[in-house]
Design an enzyme around this catalytic site. Structure first.
Site, PDB file in Angstrom:
ATOM      1  N   GLY A 284       1.025  -1.077  -0.010  1.00 52.61           N
ATOM      2  CA  GLY A 284       0.257   0.014  -0.019  1.00 52.61           C
ATOM      3  C   GLY A 284       0.763   1.398  -0.112  1.00 52.61           C
TER       4      GLY A 284
ATOM      5  N   GLY B   2       1.389   3.697  -1.587  1.00 60.82           N
ATOM      6  CA  GLY B   2       0.918   5.021  -2.056  1.00 60.82           C
ATOM      7  C   GLY B   2       0.021   5.851  -0.805  1.00 60.82           C
ATOM      8  N   GLY B   3      -0.090   5.316   0.350  1.00 57.33           N
ATOM      9  CA  GLY B   3      -1.182   5.687   1.255  1.00 57.33           C
ATOM     10  C   GLY B   3      -0.099   6.769   2.344  1.00 57.33           C
TER      11      GLY B   3
ATOM     12  CB  ILE C 245       1.264   5.779   7.414  1.00 57.20           C
ATOM     13  CG1 ILE C 245       0.148   6.344   8.427  1.00 57.20           C
ATOM     14  CG2 ILE C 245       2.296   4.949   8.296  1.00 57.20           C
ATOM     15  CD1 ILE C 245      -0.507   5.477   9.210  1.00 57.20           C
ATOM     16  CB  ALA C 246       2.385   3.572   2.873  1.00 57.01           C
TER      17      ALA C 246
ATOM     18  CE1 TYR D  34      -9.445   1.453   9.612  1.00 52.05           C
ATOM     19  CE2 TYR D  34      -9.800   2.100  11.901  1.00 52.05           C
ATOM     20  CZ  TYR D  34      -8.880   1.960  10.992  1.00 52.05           C
ATOM     21  OH  TYR D  34      -7.533   2.300  10.918  1.00 52.05           O
TER      22      TYR D  34
ATOM     23  CE  LYS E  39      -5.918  -1.392  10.859  1.00 58.02           C
ATOM     24  NZ  LYS E  39      -4.916  -1.473   9.712  1.00 58.02           N
TER      25      LYS E  39
ATOM     26  N   PRO F 217      -0.934   2.820  15.692  1.00 58.68           N
ATOM     27  CG  PRO F 217      -0.550   3.638  13.451  1.00 58.68           C
ATOM     28  CD  PRO F 217      -1.076   2.621  14.271  1.00 58.68           C
TER      29      PRO F 217
END
EC number: 1.2.1.44
Length: 336
Positions: free
Chosen positions: A21, A23-24, A26-27, A165, A169, A192
């Site tokens: 991922g 392009g996110g 955090i990433a 969500y 998770k 986080p």
């Protein structure tokens, strides 16, 4: 950035790592820091040619040490081909949605495939981006105690409140621990809170939307609720720290501090008075709710120094302006 003890840690050099991922929000920051530290990075994205991933190719060191790969995390072979030959894996990819159908399968099975592929590739360590939503969603968790990494969200409570969500998770993280144990994978998890700070990507991320709504007039009031915040660079740095520090293990809550939504708009009004910020709470009958107290001691012990929340908010607004998501008032343009 904290000082690293090379006798107890690894560093970039000749290491190749995979970031899912890529392009996110955090990433993107994680890729940036990895490249700065000399890593060769393989980033997985849905479409390497999509303009929304273009910012990654412009990062310093990207031309020499970044490759983007089209990967479907629900296809084990797809992720195996990218993870093969990597020293480490950062699994950040995850849907952000309250639709259970869109949340559960990608979150759980995608994570399972990443860990299985990592086991086969014999990577040194997998760092998984989880969430504070896997920690505190339990009606029995008191706001008067310090919540640390030993706390877990209650799945029935998540179901009953339709918080898909947090449900997704939590299931994903729990299954990640199980699969990692079965496959003898060294797994470390970062949890986080709400992440703010400058956007590297062109699109707005989910955690920034409520700040934007306060500034553009979409929100006429603020809710009687609290939120814990952390700077995106600190989250990326936390991932680096737990990967590079040999002794790192378990879960790591990544949180700077908690604010009431009223405090958020007060800080925004101080720095950006030109915007139509709300001044009233939607619930004027009840006292302000108390925040949860999250421990960030484990990351502090690794040397992470957190960016103050006021700086997080300031950097977020400036970035929204620079990216064209928030008009700059004439008065501010004149003084810039």
């Amino acid at each position: 950035m904290p000082a690293y003890d090379n006798t107890s840690s690894v560093s970039g050099g000749d290491q190749t790592v995979c970031v899912t991922g890529a392009g996110g929000f955090i990433a993107s920051w994680l890729v940036k820091l990895l490249l700065e530290r000399g890593y060769t990075v393989r980033g997985t994205v849905r479409n390497p040619e999509d303009p929304k991933n273009g910012h990654l190719k412009e990062l310093e060191g990207a031309r020499e040490r970044l490759t983007l790969h089209k990967v479907d995390l629900l296809d084990l072979q797809s992720i195996q081909s990218v993870v093969h030959g990597c020293h480490g894996v950062f699994h950040t990819a995850s849907p952000v949605t309250d639709n259970p159908d869109e949340m559960l399968e990608p979150a759980v099975n995608g994570t399972k495939n990443v860990i299985i592929a990592s086991a086969e590739a014999k990577v040194r360590r997998v760092v998984f981006t989880s969430s504070i939503g896997t920690v505190y969603m339990d009606p029995n968790t008191s706001r008067d105690v310090v919540v640390d990494e030993s706390y877990w969200s209650d799945l029935e409570h998540c179901k009953n409140t339709k918080n898909w969500y947090c449900y997704g998770k939590t299931v994903a993280e729990q299954s990640a621990w199980d699969i990692a144990k079965e496959n003898q994978v060294d797994l470390v998890v970062v949890n986080p809170v709400v992440v703010l700070g400058p956007l590297l990507q062109p699109t707005i991320n989910a955690s920034t939307i409520h700040i934007l709504k306060y500034l553009n007039g979409a929100a006429k009031t603020y809710v009687n609720a609290t939120q814990s915040y952390v700077h995106v660079k600190d989250v990326a740095l936390a991932h680096l720290l737990v990967y590079e520090t040999n002794s790192a293990s378990g879960r790591y809550i990544c949180c700077e501090t908690a604010l009431h939504r009223g405090e958020v708009v007060e800080i925004l009004a101080k720095y950006f008075p030109e915007y139509p910020l709300p001044t009233k709470c939607s619930d004027e009958k009840n006292p302000r709710v108390k925040p949860y107290k999250f421990s960030n001691q484990k990351l502090k012990d690794l040397g992470l120094e957190f960016t103050p929340v006021k700086q997080c908010l300031y950097d977020t607004v400036r970035s929204l302006q620079e990216k064209g998501h928030l008009p700059i008032p004439p008065m501010q343009e004149d003084s810039a």
